[in-house]
Structure formats: structure tokens, C-alpha cells
Scaffold this motif. Sequence first.
Motif, PDB file in Angstrom:
ATOM      1  N   MET A 187       2.750  17.406  46.081  1.00  0.00           N
ATOM      2  CA  MET A 187       3.026  18.003  47.045  1.00  0.00           C
ATOM      3  C   MET A 187       3.762  18.087  47.814  1.00  0.00           C
ATOM      4  O   MET A 187       5.636  17.912  47.884  1.00  0.00           O
ATOM      5  CB  MET A 187       2.207  16.680  48.009  1.00  0.00           C
ATOM      6  N   ILE A 188       4.072  19.549  48.004  1.00  0.00           N
ATOM      7  CA  ILE A 188       5.259  20.594  48.964  1.00  0.00           C
ATOM      8  C   ILE A 188       5.028  20.402  49.896  1.00  0.00           C
ATOM      9  O   ILE A 188       4.031  20.761  50.943  1.00  0.00           O
ATOM     10  CB  ILE A 188       5.206  22.302  48.104  1.00  0.00           C
ATOM     11  N   ILE A 189       5.984  19.838  51.271  1.00  0.00           N
ATOM     12  CA  ILE A 189       5.768  19.596  52.562  1.00  0.00           C
ATOM     13  C   ILE A 189       6.722  20.903  53.092  1.00  0.00           C
ATOM     14  O   ILE A 189       8.006  21.706  52.297  1.00  0.00           O
ATOM     15  CB  ILE A 189       6.623  18.643  53.397  1.00  0.00           C
ATOM     16  N   GLY A 190       6.560  22.111  53.770  1.00  0.00           N
ATOM     17  CA  GLY A 190       7.007  23.395  54.180  1.00  0.00           C
ATOM     18  C   GLY A 190       7.458  22.746  55.960  1.00  0.00           C
ATOM     19  O   GLY A 190       6.214  23.084  56.677  1.00  0.00           O
ATOM     20  N   ALA A 200      14.054  16.206  54.557  1.00  0.00           N
ATOM     21  CA  ALA A 200      13.413  16.663  53.396  1.00  0.00           C
ATOM     22  C   ALA A 200      14.472  15.487  52.349  1.00  0.00           C
ATOM     23  O   ALA A 200      13.586  14.632  51.708  1.00  0.00           O
ATOM     24  CB  ALA A 200      14.360  18.069  52.966  1.00  0.00           C
ATOM     25  N   GLN A 201      15.243  14.815  53.089  1.00  0.00           N
ATOM     26  CA  GLN A 201      15.397  13.458  52.081  1.00  0.00           C
ATOM     27  C   GLN A 201      14.941  12.939  52.016  1.00  0.00           C
ATOM     28  O   GLN A 201      14.223  11.774  51.527  1.00  0.00           O
ATOM     29  CB  GLN A 201      16.514  12.688  52.931  1.00  0.00           C
ATOM     30  N   GLU A 202      13.361  12.399  52.642  1.00  0.00           N
ATOM     31  CA  GLU A 202      13.144  11.052  52.849  1.00  0.00           C
ATOM     32  C   GLU A 202      11.764  11.422  52.219  1.00  0.00           C
ATOM     33  O   GLU A 202      10.751  10.903  51.254  1.00  0.00           O
ATOM     34  CB  GLU A 202      11.620  10.641  54.545  1.00  0.00           C
ATOM     35  N   LEU A 243      10.075   9.995  48.516  1.00  0.00           N
ATOM     36  CA  LEU A 243       8.747   9.657  48.085  1.00  0.00           C
ATOM     37  C   LEU A 243       8.220  10.465  47.393  1.00  0.00           C
ATOM     38  O   LEU A 243       7.124  10.620  46.660  1.00  0.00           O
ATOM     39  CB  LEU A 243       8.112   9.845  49.960  1.00  0.00           C
ATOM     40  N   GLY A 244       9.131  11.131  46.316  1.00  0.00           N
ATOM     41  CA  GLY A 244       8.721  11.811  45.331  1.00  0.00           C
ATOM     42  C   GLY A 244       7.905  13.332  45.938  1.00  0.00           C
ATOM     43  O   GLY A 244       7.174  13.773  45.095  1.00  0.00           O
ATOM     44  N   LEU A 245       8.432  13.585  46.783  1.00  0.00           N
ATOM     45  CA  LEU A 245       7.525  14.939  47.263  1.00  0.00           C
ATOM     46  C   LEU A 245       8.659  16.771  47.494  1.00  0.00           C
ATOM     47  O   LEU A 245       8.998  15.653  47.668  1.00  0.00           O
ATOM     48  CB  LEU A 245       7.017  14.649  49.280  1.00  0.00           C
ATOM     49  N   GLY A 246       8.029  17.216  47.529  1.00  0.00           N
ATOM     50  CA  GLY A 246       8.263  18.858  47.479  1.00  0.00           C
ATOM     51  C   GLY A 246       8.769  19.310  48.605  1.00  0.00           C
ATOM     52  O   GLY A 246       8.136  18.935  49.280  1.00  0.00           O
TER      53      GLY A 246
END
Length: 373
Positions: free
Chosen positions: A1-4, A16-18, A22-25
Motif C-alpha cells: 500500500m502507498i500512502i500519498g 512516513a517514519q511510522e 508498518l511496511g507501507l510505501g
Amino acid sequence: MIIGIIGGGQLAKMMAQEARKLGLGVAVLDPQEECPACGLADYRIAGSFMDGEKIRKLAEISDVLTYDIEHVDVETLKELEEEGYQVHPSPRILQIIQDKLVQMETMKRAGVPVPKFVKADKDELEEKAREFGFPLVQKTRRGGYDGKGVVIIRDEHELTKLLPADSMLQEFVRIEKEIAVMVARDQYGNVEVYPVVEMVFNEANILDFLVAPAKIPDEKAKEAQEIAIKVVEALDGVGIFGIEMFLSEDGRILLNEIAPRPHNSGHYTIEACLTSQFEQHIRAITGLPLGSSELLIPAVMFNILGKGYGKPRVVGLKEALSYPGVYVHIYGKPLVRPLRKMGHVTVVNRNLDKALEIVHKVKEIIKVVGDGS
């Protein structure tokens, strides 16, 4: 999953560090080449927060959109939401928050206690001020932050200080303490509420330091938490929200402002709580279960504000870290300017008075100065 993330500042960096843990982009939209969050992003788009085309490009490579700043292109975000893109908190909320008058009107209708206020258009400011009565606070409807767009008018002789902009005139609240509560709410309506904190501001109206938990009676703390939850539920919000309030000298708790994102008043949660505000936000917007907001240890947080101009240089780090319970966060902004938030320090201690004692010492030690100073 990518968080924009729209915005690449310190809040985006800590989000972004968090996400990474959790293995998220992460994908970031920011106009700066060397934004604090850029080094943590899988994808970086250079562009303005008001550039609808760039926001749409960010949405196309992301599974969910969020933001670390309110002053963004809401219309494009509304279009994207209508097209089925995930945007949290909703741009509908952002639209309410961007206009301080609409924000207060919405909260008043929801039964949230707010100071007395009135609409005042640019061409009727003096007339409305006289009718409203002194002292009063002028807040420009749009664009203000960290004390910008806010003026206190104590009497008729100070009417020349009025800012020439469409505004809200608000009751001057005689404050005992300024307090805040972070609230997380997920897509299913579950809520986690953090402890009440008290805030002390400097002459520029930027948060100087914060004490968690606030030194207020338990019943007032409970009332503040209930008001904060009511605010977020009234907005049907998803994510983390910073709810700033006044505790008045006559015992009222009144809403001041809402931040639909991680907030300066929640930085202490990184070291002091079971789940930080940043992890909580990532959990909420991605459909993961909320974490516990329990306070593990009392904390005091202060901002490191820039001194001078130029490339940043950190002074006093070694000496600051020699004190127990001191945690230093340097944001990595490429340039210093006076009063710019360049980092923060959190001090944790079982004894809150001891934490405050250490803070007052460390505040005099650690600095971020410009090399052109």
C-alpha cells in the motif's frame, strides 16, 4: 500500500517514519527539492499544494491520500473523492477547517461550546468591531497559522491594527490555560482520545512548550476530552485531529481551533504514549485497528525555533543529550530562518516538575542556527 502525502514537512516526515515501520510505501508532493520527508519517500512529486494536476498525479500512484497542511487545493481533492479515491480526512472537512468562520459556525450547530463570534467582511470591520464590543480578537477567515492572521483589539484606539481581510470577530476569552487534546477516529467510528495537555505560547504566538498531562482538575480534563471527541464525531472525521481549546478564568472550556492532521501539541506522544499520533494517523487512514492512547510517562515538549538565516547548524546537541529522558528531533529542513520550527525536544520523567526543570535547562543549550547568521 502507498500512502500519498500532500506536503513534505516535518509532520509528513514523522508520518512516513511510522508508515515505513508498518511496511507501507510513501509518496510525497512538495515544492521543495529537499523537503524533510523526501528522503523517506518511494515517490516524490515536485509541485505546489495548490496544483490540481500534481495532486491528481499523486492520487494515481497512491492507495490513500492525506496531508500535513491545510492550505491545499480542496476542489481537486473533492473531485478525487467523488471519483472513488480514498482521501482522509475528507476534503469536505478540510473545506470547513480552511475558513475559520465556517469552522466555528459548524461547531456551534453541533453543540460544541465556542466563544461568541460574528462575521465581519473586509469593508465593515470597524463598524462590526464597535458593535461587537471590546476587547475582541480578529481572525482572518483564511490563511492564518501560528499566530498569523490573528489580532487582539483592546479598545477603539487599536482599530488601526485591524487586518484588511474578510474576518471573524471573536470574544476575547480571559484564559486560565490553553489546552489541547489529540483524537484519533477510524473509518468504523472507533475513537482513541489522548490526555489533555497544556500549552504555553511565546510572543510570536508559536507554541513554546507543552506539558502532558495538563495540570487541571480531573473533571475538567474529562470535559475537555468529551468536547474533543464531539468535535471529531461532528465532522465524521477519519485520522488524527488536534483540538485546541481555552480553559477560561470562569471555568468554561471553549473550542479555539481544529487541526485535521498530526499537530504540534501531539509530538510528545512519540515517547510518552503507547501509540504516537503519527502511527495512529497511519492506522486510521489505512483501515488498521487504532492503537492505545495511554500515557506511559509524563512529558514536556518544546519547539526548537530557528535563529538567523542560512543552512542549519545544530548547537548543543551533545550537552542536551547528557540529561536523562531527553529526546531530540531535528526535522532536516534545508534552510533556517528566525522562528521557523526546526525541531522539537521531548523530556520524559516520572516527576513532571523534574521534567520541567530539565526542559528549562535544555532550552538554553540546544539551538539550530543559520550559517549566515
